[in-house]
Each structure stands twice: as structure tokens, then as C-alpha cells.
Enzyme design. Structure first.
Site, short mmCIF file in Angstrom:
data_model
loop_
_atom_site.label_atom_id
_atom_site.label_comp_id
_atom_site.label_asym_id
_atom_site.label_seq_id
_atom_site.Cartn_x
_atom_site.Cartn_y
_atom_site.Cartn_z
N CYS A 168 0.85 -1.20 0.00
CA CYS A 168 0.00 0.00 0.00
C CYS A 168 0.88 1.24 0.00
CB CYS A 168 -0.92 -0.01 1.22
SG CYS A 168 -2.01 1.42 1.29
N PRO A 169 0.89 2.03 -1.08
CA PRO A 169 1.70 3.25 -1.08
C PRO A 169 1.19 4.31 -0.11
CG PRO A 169 0.34 3.13 -3.06
CD PRO A 169 0.17 1.83 -2.35
#
Length: 375
Positions: A168-169
């Protein structure tokens, strides 16, 4: 009798045969030059795409802190506007209701902040290095190390992740065995939180943005002409000062500028809240379906491919880690070892059951170290 054959008539066919032969030679030379036991078209495509994969992986890793800062900044801005505009509005409407909204809102805010921090800071879980792994599903080609079941390699973190779901950025972290619950509950509480703001902000937005403040003294039946009051089911409720333009400030240009700033902030909140509600709500529903089925995002694609492959052989594929919807949810939320829903409704740092190196399955009689009797 001698038959005369004109070579010009067979020239097109000769040229065609020559080109086909040259193409076969080129193809054979290409296969001879590149061929080895592991070579296929998919592997060659991966090699060609490797520079693009490298760019995306490093780009994501580099921008991770900026994404985290953006999430924090947007959250703080929305909360600040709610304090500045929403809280005084509802306090003027109904102080008792405002106290209830204040408590509910801060319960949601505490859960949002806690679960976001834990999801971003807690390690997703990595296979032990140099230690004996109870069960190995395969060998990671990049780590050159055994992979426990449900473990996958993250190209951004450049490590194997236990029960990896995705990278998840927005958290600058992988979602794995130890922080998957924090990630999911963050999404749930964020969706509930923005829905809370939308529900109790619709009326305020109507009077601030869609209703012209000058209409408060017009011929509208909902208002008394010349008086800053309006009817609400036979109850006269004072109209806020910012709607009537009656400000105590002596500066002539300030009220107009203040109304413009308030309207801009409300429109900003509306776009942010609706966008987050739709995007994060859809993602939360998707993950809820996966959790109920006992699979991760990566496993969902693997199981789909296996289902299609076995269906072509007239066989039925069953997810070995699907222990039933109720049990899947209990293990995911960690509601074992005496834990109750209090540990879900309130911030709790308890970890998931088990080490993530072995997993209970429909084919096993015992649940191993994910037994519900363990914390």
C-alpha cells in the site's frame, strides 16, 4: 515438342518462398541464441518489462512518504474544518446533540488515527532468516530462500512477506499477516467517519452553499421577512449570523470574504468526503469479501486461475484456507483467547493468532499454532 516456361510468371511465388525461408531461419536463430530450459515467451516478456517494473517499484518506494504525508494532511484539514464550521453550527442548533456528536466523532477519530498508525508502522511479518521453517511451499527465486505457505515476495520492499495481501503506497508499507487487521479496520472506520460527516454536514452545506443568504429575508415561506428567524416544525430557530450578514465586525469587506472562505471549505470537504466514501468504501467491501472467503488479494487471483484450470478438467477447486465465514472472521479479527468485540470497537494492539509460518486448512485436523486457544 518443347514447352517454354517463362520465369517471370513464377517470380511472385519464388519471392514468397524465399521470404518464408528467411523468416524460418531468423526464428530458428533467435530460439537457438536465447533458448534454455527455463525460457518461454512469458519469461522473455518479463525480461523485456523488467526496466519498467524496476521504475514502478522504485518510484512507489520513493513516493511512499509523500503519500503518507498527503493522507495526514487531508485528514487534518477535514477535521479542522469540522471544528471551525460544523461544531459551532450544531452547538447553536442543539447543545445536547452536539455533545453526543462530539463523543461519537472523537471515538471514530481515535480509531482512525490508531489503526492508520499501526498499519503503517507495524511490520507485516517476514520469514525467519537462517531458521528452520516448519513448512515450505516453494523457494523464492529472488530471495533464494524457502517460502512458507501464503508467503509472497514484494518487489517494492524487496523481501518476502508472510500472508502478503499487497503493498500500500498510502501507508508506505506492505499489508501482511501482522498488520492486515489494522489496515482493514482503518478503512472501515474511515468510511464510517466520512459518512458521519456527510450525514451531519448536509444541512449545513445546504444553508451555506446551495441557499443564497439573501433568501433569508426574501418572500420564502420558511422565513419571517426582516427577522433572522426561520420556522422548523412550529419551532422558531435563530438563523446563524453568517447567513443573515449581521456581523459585529466593523470591517465592511470581512463578511463577504468570510462567507466565500466558508463556502470553499465546505465544497472542499464535500469532494473529499464523497470521494473517500466511494473509493475506500468499495475497497473495504472488496476486502471484506476476501476475508470472509479466507483469502488475500493475491490469493484471489491465484484461486481464480486454479478454479478455471480445474474446471477445464471437470474438477472443482476449493480454497484450502477457507474455514467458513464465521471462523475466518474470528481468526482475522483476533477474537480468540477470550477477546471480544470490545477489542474491535476500541483501539487494541493485539496481534493475529499464530506465527504465519503454518496455517490451518480444510485438509488438516488440527489448527497448529493458529489454534483459537492461543492469543
Amino acid at each position: 515438342m518443347v514447352r517454354v516456361t517463362w520465369k517471370l510468371a513464377s517470380a511472385p511465388q519464388t519471392v514468397c518462398n524465399y521470404l518464408k525461408w528467411q523468416w524460418k531461419k531468423m526464428k530458428l536463430s533467435y530460439q537457438t541464441f536465447f533458448y534454455n530450459h527455463f525460457m518461454d515467451h512469458g519469461y522473455f516478456a518479463d525480461i523485456c518489462m523488467e526496466p519498467m517494473f524496476w521504475f514502478v517499484d522504485n518510484f512507489t518506494k520513493f513516493l511512499g512518504p509523500f503519500f503518507v504525508f498527503a493522507v495526514c494532511a487531508l485528514t487534518v484539514s477535514v477535521i479542522g474544518i469540522a471544528y471551525w464550521i460544523g461544531l459551532p453550527y450544531w452547538w447553536g442548533r442543539n447543545p445536547a446533540l452536539t455533545v453526543v456528536l462530539f463523543l461519537v466523532g472523537h471515538w471514530l477519530l481515535a480509531n482512525i488515527c490508531f489503526h492508520y498508525y499501526m498499519a503503517a508502522s507495524v511490520s507485516p511479518g517476514y520469514p525467519p532468516q537462517g531458521a528452520l521453517i516448519p513448512e515450505a511451499a516453494s523457494i523464492c527465486k529472488k530471495c533464494i530462500a524457502p517460502k512458507p505457505p501464503r508467503t509472497h515476495h514484494c518487489s517494492v520492499c524487496n523481501r518476502c512477506i508472510i500472508k502478503m495481501d499487497h503493498h500500500c503506497p498510502w501507508l508506505n508499507n506492505c499489508i501482511g499477516h501482522y498488520n492486515h487487521r489494522y489496515f482493514f479496520l482503518y478503512m472501515v472506520y474511515m468510511v464510517v467517519g466520512v459518512f458521519f460527516l456527510i450525514v451531519f454536514g448536509v444541512e449545513l452545506a445546504y444553508y451555506e452553499v446551495w441557499l443564497d443568504p439573501s433568501d433569508a429575508n426574501s418572500d420564502d415561506d420558511d422565513y419571517l421577512e426582516g427577522h433572522p428567524v426561520r420556522f422548523n416544525h412550529s419551532v422558531i430557530v435563530p438563523v446563524p449570523e453568517y447567513l443573515t450578514g449581521n456581523h459585529s465586525s466593523s470591517e465592511p469587506a470581512s463578511p463577504s470574504q468570510k462567507r466565500t472562505a466558508r463556502q470553499s471549505c465546505i465544497i472542499y470537504m464535500a469532494f473529499i468526503n464523497v470521494g473517500v466514501f466511494v473509493a475506500l468504501g468499495s475497497l473495504a467491501m472488496w476486502h471484506a469479501r476476501l476475508i470472509g472467503a479466507g483469502e488475500t488479494s493475491i490469493e484471489a487471483h491465484i484461486n481464480k486461475a486454479e478454479t478455471k484450470r480445474l474446471a477445464a478438467q471437470n474438477k472443482v477447486y476449493a480454497n484450502p484456507y477457507d474455514l467458513g465465514r464465521r471462523k475466518n472472521w474470528r481468526l482475522f479479527l483476533g477474537l480468540v483467547g477470550g477477546r471480544t468485540w470490545r477489542h474491535v470497537l476500541l483501539p487494541s494492539s493485539h496481534g493475529p493468532p499464530g506465527s504465519g509460518l503454518t496455517w490451518p486448512s480444510v485438509h488438516s485436523d488440527a489448527e497448529g499454532d493458529a489454534d483459537e486457544s492461543k492469543d
